[in-house]
Design a protein around this motif. Structure first.
Motif, PDB file in Angstrom:
ATOM      1  N   VAL A 131     -31.347  26.270  60.962  1.00  0.00           N
ATOM      2  CA  VAL A 131     -32.167  27.125  60.104  1.00  0.00           C
ATOM      3  C   VAL A 131     -31.250  28.081  59.363  1.00  0.00           C
ATOM      4  CG1 VAL A 131     -34.008  28.838  60.006  1.00  0.00           C
ATOM      5  CG2 VAL A 131     -34.135  26.979  61.674  1.00  0.00           C
ATOM      6  N   SER A 132     -31.343  28.082  58.046  1.00  0.00           N
ATOM      7  CA  SER A 132     -30.468  28.902  57.213  1.00  0.00           C
ATOM      8  C   SER A 132     -31.213  30.113  56.679  1.00  0.00           C
ATOM      9  CB  SER A 132     -29.932  28.066  56.046  1.00  0.00           C
ATOM     10  OG  SER A 132     -29.262  28.883  55.107  1.00  0.00           O
ATOM     11  N   ALA A 133     -30.577  31.280  56.794  1.00  0.00           N
ATOM     12  CA  ALA A 133     -31.133  32.527  56.265  1.00  0.00           C
ATOM     13  C   ALA A 133     -30.033  33.273  55.519  1.00  0.00           C
ATOM     14  CB  ALA A 133     -31.697  33.391  57.390  1.00  0.00           C
ATOM     15  N   GLY A 134     -30.232  33.481  54.226  1.00  0.00           N
ATOM     16  CA  GLY A 134     -29.241  34.190  53.419  1.00  0.00           C
ATOM     17  C   GLY A 134     -28.896  33.411  52.169  1.00  0.00           C
ATOM     18  N   ASN A 135     -29.035  34.034  51.007  1.00  0.00           N
ATOM     19  CA  ASN A 135     -28.813  33.345  49.737  1.00  0.00           C
ATOM     20  C   ASN A 135     -27.380  32.851  49.547  1.00  0.00           C
ATOM     21  OD1 ASN A 135     -31.472  33.738  49.044  1.00  0.00           O
ATOM     22  ND2 ASN A 135     -31.080  35.487  47.689  1.00  0.00           N
ATOM     23  N   HIS A 148     -24.140  14.823  55.507  1.00  0.00           N
ATOM     24  CA  HIS A 148     -24.529  14.789  56.918  1.00  0.00           C
ATOM     25  C   HIS A 148     -26.040  14.585  57.010  1.00  0.00           C
ATOM     26  CE1 HIS A 148     -20.498  15.973  58.117  1.00  0.00           C
ATOM     27  NE2 HIS A 148     -20.537  16.867  57.145  1.00  0.00           N
ATOM     28  N   LEU A 149     -26.474  13.424  56.569  1.00  0.00           N
ATOM     29  CA  LEU A 149     -27.911  13.157  56.448  1.00  0.00           C
ATOM     30  C   LEU A 149     -28.602  13.049  57.800  1.00  0.00           C
ATOM     31  CD1 LEU A 149     -27.822  10.567  53.513  1.00  0.00           C
ATOM     32  CD2 LEU A 149     -28.382  13.002  53.396  1.00  0.00           C
ATOM     33  N   GLU A 150     -27.833  12.874  58.867  1.00  0.00           N
ATOM     34  CA  GLU A 150     -28.434  12.783  60.201  1.00  0.00           C
ATOM     35  C   GLU A 150     -28.842  14.147  60.743  1.00  0.00           C
ATOM     36  OE1 GLU A 150     -24.393  14.197  60.906  1.00  0.00           O
ATOM     37  OE2 GLU A 150     -25.259  12.714  59.514  1.00  0.00           O
ATOM     38  N   GLN A 151     -28.317  15.222  60.143  1.00  0.00           N
ATOM     39  CA  GLN A 151     -28.612  16.572  60.614  1.00  0.00           C
ATOM     40  C   GLN A 151     -29.734  17.188  59.794  1.00  0.00           C
ATOM     41  OE1 GLN A 151     -27.174  18.819  63.198  1.00  0.00           O
ATOM     42  NE2 GLN A 151     -29.180  19.586  62.579  1.00  0.00           N
ATOM     43  N   ARG A 152     -30.740  17.705  60.464  1.00  0.00           N
ATOM     44  CA  ARG A 152     -31.853  18.344  59.763  1.00  0.00           C
ATOM     45  C   ARG A 152     -31.568  19.819  59.543  1.00  0.00           C
ATOM     46  NH1 ARG A 152     -37.545  15.703  61.900  1.00  0.00           N
ATOM     47  NH2 ARG A 152     -37.271  13.716  60.795  1.00  0.00           N
ATOM     48  N   PHE A 153     -31.920  20.268  58.333  1.00  0.00           N
ATOM     49  CA  PHE A 153     -31.745  21.662  57.940  1.00  0.00           C
ATOM     50  C   PHE A 153     -33.085  22.219  57.462  1.00  0.00           C
ATOM     51  CE2 PHE A 153     -27.601  19.761  57.437  1.00  0.00           C
ATOM     52  CZ  PHE A 153     -26.684  20.748  57.750  1.00  0.00           C
ATOM     53  N   LEU A 154     -33.295  23.487  57.749  1.00  0.00           N
ATOM     54  CA  LEU A 154     -34.457  24.208  57.236  1.00  0.00           C
ATOM     55  C   LEU A 154     -33.968  25.492  56.580  1.00  0.00           C
ATOM     56  CD1 LEU A 154     -37.524  24.756  56.945  1.00  0.00           C
ATOM     57  CD2 LEU A 154     -37.436  25.815  59.221  1.00  0.00           C
ATOM     58  N   VAL A 155     -34.265  25.657  55.303  1.00  0.00           N
ATOM     59  CA  VAL A 155     -33.888  26.857  54.555  1.00  0.00           C
ATOM     60  C   VAL A 155     -35.126  27.734  54.432  1.00  0.00           C
ATOM     61  CG1 VAL A 155     -32.989  27.746  52.380  1.00  0.00           C
ATOM     62  CG2 VAL A 155     -32.150  25.557  53.276  1.00  0.00           C
ATOM     63  N   VAL A 156     -35.035  28.968  54.879  1.00  0.00           N
ATOM     64  CA  VAL A 156     -36.175  29.877  54.782  1.00  0.00           C
ATOM     65  C   VAL A 156     -35.877  30.964  53.757  1.00  0.00           C
ATOM     66  CG1 VAL A 156     -37.219  29.486  57.049  1.00  0.00           C
ATOM     67  CG2 VAL A 156     -35.313  31.075  56.854  1.00  0.00           C
ATOM     68  N   GLY A 157     -36.833  31.208  52.871  1.00  0.00           N
ATOM     69  CA  GLY A 157     -36.683  32.256  51.866  1.00  0.00           C
ATOM     70  C   GLY A 157     -35.824  31.890  50.687  1.00  0.00           C
ATOM     71  N   ALA A 158     -35.546  30.616  50.497  1.00  0.00           N
ATOM     72  CA  ALA A 158     -34.754  30.120  49.366  1.00  0.00           C
ATOM     73  C   ALA A 158     -34.899  28.605  49.351  1.00  0.00           C
ATOM     74  CB  ALA A 158     -33.291  30.529  49.491  1.00  0.00           C
ATOM     75  N   GLU A 159     -34.190  27.926  48.447  1.00  0.00           N
ATOM     76  CA  GLU A 159     -34.263  26.469  48.406  1.00  0.00           C
ATOM     77  C   GLU A 159     -33.042  25.913  47.687  1.00  0.00           C
ATOM     78  OE1 GLU A 159     -37.075  24.963  45.071  1.00  0.00           O
ATOM     79  OE2 GLU A 159     -37.938  26.883  45.730  1.00  0.00           O
ATOM     80  N   LEU A 160     -32.762  24.646  47.926  1.00  0.00           N
ATOM     81  CA  LEU A 160     -31.703  23.947  47.213  1.00  0.00           C
ATOM     82  C   LEU A 160     -32.282  23.337  45.947  1.00  0.00           C
ATOM     83  CD1 LEU A 160     -30.383  24.351  49.983  1.00  0.00           C
ATOM     84  CD2 LEU A 160     -29.406  22.058  49.764  1.00  0.00           C
ATOM     85  N   ALA A 161     -31.497  23.335  44.892  1.00  0.00           N
ATOM     86  CA  ALA A 161     -31.991  22.813  43.616  1.00  0.00           C
ATOM     87  C   ALA A 161     -32.319  21.329  43.712  1.00  0.00           C
ATOM     88  CB  ALA A 161     -30.960  23.060  42.516  1.00  0.00           C
ATOM     89  N   GLU A 162     -31.494  20.565  44.425  1.00  0.00           N
ATOM     90  CA  GLU A 162     -31.712  19.130  44.573  1.00  0.00           C
ATOM     91  C   GLU A 162     -31.498  18.740  46.036  1.00  0.00           C
ATOM     92  OE1 GLU A 162     -29.330  16.932  41.841  1.00  0.00           O
ATOM     93  OE2 GLU A 162     -30.130  17.948  40.074  1.00  0.00           O
ATOM     94  N   PRO A 163     -32.481  18.988  46.883  1.00  0.00           N
ATOM     95  CA  PRO A 163     -32.306  18.722  48.313  1.00  0.00           C
ATOM     96  C   PRO A 163     -32.330  17.234  48.636  1.00  0.00           C
ATOM     97  CG  PRO A 163     -34.552  19.378  47.880  1.00  0.00           C
ATOM     98  CD  PRO A 163     -33.809  19.545  46.587  1.00  0.00           C
ATOM     99  N   THR A 164     -31.544  16.845  49.628  1.00  0.00           N
ATOM    100  CA  THR A 164     -31.642  15.503  50.181  1.00  0.00           C
ATOM    101  C   THR A 164     -32.738  15.495  51.240  1.00  0.00           C
ATOM    102  OG1 THR A 164     -29.716  16.182  51.496  1.00  0.00           O
ATOM    103  CG2 THR A 164     -29.321  14.683  49.667  1.00  0.00           C
TER     104      THR A 164
END
Length: 223
Positions: A131-135, A148-164
Motif C-alpha cells: 500500500v503506497s501513501a505519498g505523492n 513486477h506484475l506478480e506483486q499487487r500494489f494499492l495506491v491510496v490518495g493518488a493514482e498512476l497515469a497508466e497503471p498495469t
C-alpha cells in the motif's frame, strides 16, 4: 556486565524493530493465498459489470464495508513525506491494520534518492499487498510496477497515469495526483484527506484487490 540471555533478548528486540514485524511471523514461510471474508455490497459495481483495465469505478458509499482480509494478511505500507495528507493516509492504514489483525510492516523512503530502493525493499519482503501513501512515490511506482506484475500494489490518495493490472488506486477530486509531469489537478485540496475519507480509501481499495478487481481506479467522490 550483560548476561548472554539479556544480550540475546536485546538482539531479538533490535531485529524486530529493523523488520517492522507486527506479529513476529517469518514472511519467508509458506502462506495461504489471501481470500476475502464477506462480500461486496450492492452498488460497488454495476450488475454483471467487469471493469476494463485502467477504467474508473464509482462505488456506492459503504458498499465495501463488509469485506475484510483473511487471517494474517501480509501488507507493507510504503510511504514517503510528512505532509498532512500523507500522515492522514498512514494513520488510516495503521488503524485499519490494527482493527483487522493485518500483519503490517512499514517501509519509509529516506528522501528522493531512496524512492525506488524503498519500493524494492517493500517488494523483497514478499507481502500480499503493498500500500503506497505519498505523492513522491507515484513516478517511481510507474517505473517499477510494470516489471513486477506478480506483486499487487494499492495506491491510496493518488493514482498512476497508466497503471498495469497489478496496480489499483483509490482517488477523489481533492486528491488526483497522477505524476508523469501531470502533477496535482486544479481541484487538489489537502483538506479533503479527512480521517473518514482516508479510512474509506484503504477499505475500498483492499476490498477491490481481494475480489480481483485490480488495475482500476476507485473514485470516492460519492462518499
Amino acid at each position: 556486565m550483560r548476561t548472554p540471555l539479556r544480550a540475546a533478548a536485546t538482539l531479538a528486540a533490535v531485529a524486530a524493530l529493523v523488520t517492522g514485524c507486527s506479529s513476529g511471523d517469518d514472511w519467508s514461510q509458506p502462506h495461504p493465498k489471501p481470500t476475502p471474508i464477506g462480500t461486496l455490497g450492492p452498488g460497488f459495481l454495476a450488475p454483471s459489470a467487469t471493469p476494463a483495465p485502467e477504467s474508473t469505478v464509482t462505488p456506492s458509499p459503504g458498499s465495501w464495508s463488509e469485506v475484510r482480509p483473511s487471517e494474517d494478511y501480509r501488507v507493507v505500507l510504503l510511504t514517503s513525506g510528512d505532509d498532512r495528507p500523507t500522515k492522514a493516509l498512514v494513520k488510516a492504514v495503521e488503524d485499519w491494520a490494527e482493527k483487522e489483525h493485518v500483519d503490517l510492516r512499514t517501509v519509509a523512503a529516506d528522501g528522493p534518492h531512496d524512492l525506488i530502493p524503498s519500493i524494492t525493499r517493500a517488494r523483497e519482503l514478499g507481502p500480499d499487498l503493498i500500500v503506497s501513501a505519498g505523492n513522491d512515490l507515484i513516478d517511481p511506482l510507474a517505473t517499477v510496477t510494470p516489471n513486477h506484475l506478480e506483486q499487487r500494489f494499492l495506491v491510496v490518495g493518488a493514482e498512476l497515469a497508466e497503471p498495469t493490472h497489478n496496480v489499483t488506486a483509490v482517488d477523489w477530486s481533492g486528491a488526483s495526483f497522477r505524476g508523469e509531469g501531470l502533477g496535482a489537478s486544479s481541484t487538489y485540496d489537502p483538506a479533503s484527506f479527512t480521517a473518514e475519507r482516508c479510512a474509506a480509501a484503504i477499505r475500498a481499495g483492499v476490498a477491490a484487490v481481494l475480489n480481483d478487481l485490480t488495475g482500476i481506479v476507485i473514485w470516492l467522490d460519492r462518499h
